[in-house]
Design a protein around this motif. Structure first.
Motif: not given
Length: 144
Positions: A41-46, A105-106, A111-115, A120-123
């Motif tokens: 997740p982005e919120y974990l990345c410096r 994973h959540i 993000r896969a179902y985001g804009p 492929k990412e959704r699958r």
């Protein structure tokens, strides 16, 4: 001569199986780290880029460091499961690790179902998320 299969043999085979899976996954963390990029997740990345977004309180490592650290955790878990004296602690830790990975994973599924997500990412992430449940249950079963 009949070959008898015991619950202990089944348990030992299960331990070896999960250990092998963890070791293979750990090696993939170092050979193909980009495979794991979407589940960090982005919120974990410096954010080390000048002028980039500010870091959140959980952003203590870069994405690459998170991937390498989780690979090291998986190696540790794989070895710990194989040693009878550390098996229960390793199984507890592995269960906690898989449960913690659910957040990634959540987030990847969100993000896969985001804009900006692709079909492929959704699958991929729709299939990847439910795989965590059997892994959690498997590692929990090795606590005996």
């Amino acid at each position: 001569m009949s070959l008898r299969w015991s619950p202990k043999a089944t348990h030992t085979l299960s331990v070896i199986g999960l250990s092998a899976l963890l070791m293979a996954s750990a090696m993939k963390h170092f050979r193909t780290p980009s495979f794991y990029n979407p589940v960090v997740p982005e919120y974990l990345c410096r954010n080390d880029e000048p002028g980039g977004a500010p870091n959140g309180p959980l952003a203590v490592m870069s994405r690459e460091e998170w991937i390498a650290s989780s690979g090291l955790l998986e190696v540790t878990a794989a070895v710990g499961l194989l040693i009878p004296a550390t098996r229960k602690v390793a199984a507890d830790g592995t269960t906690a690790m898989f449960a913690a990975f659910l957040a990634g994973h959540i987030d990847a599924l969100r993000r896969a179902y985001g804009p900006y997500g692709s079909q492929k990412e959704r699958r991929i992430h729709t299939l990847r998320l439910p795989l965590q449940i059997p892994l959690i249950l498997w590692s929990w079963s090795l606590r005996k």
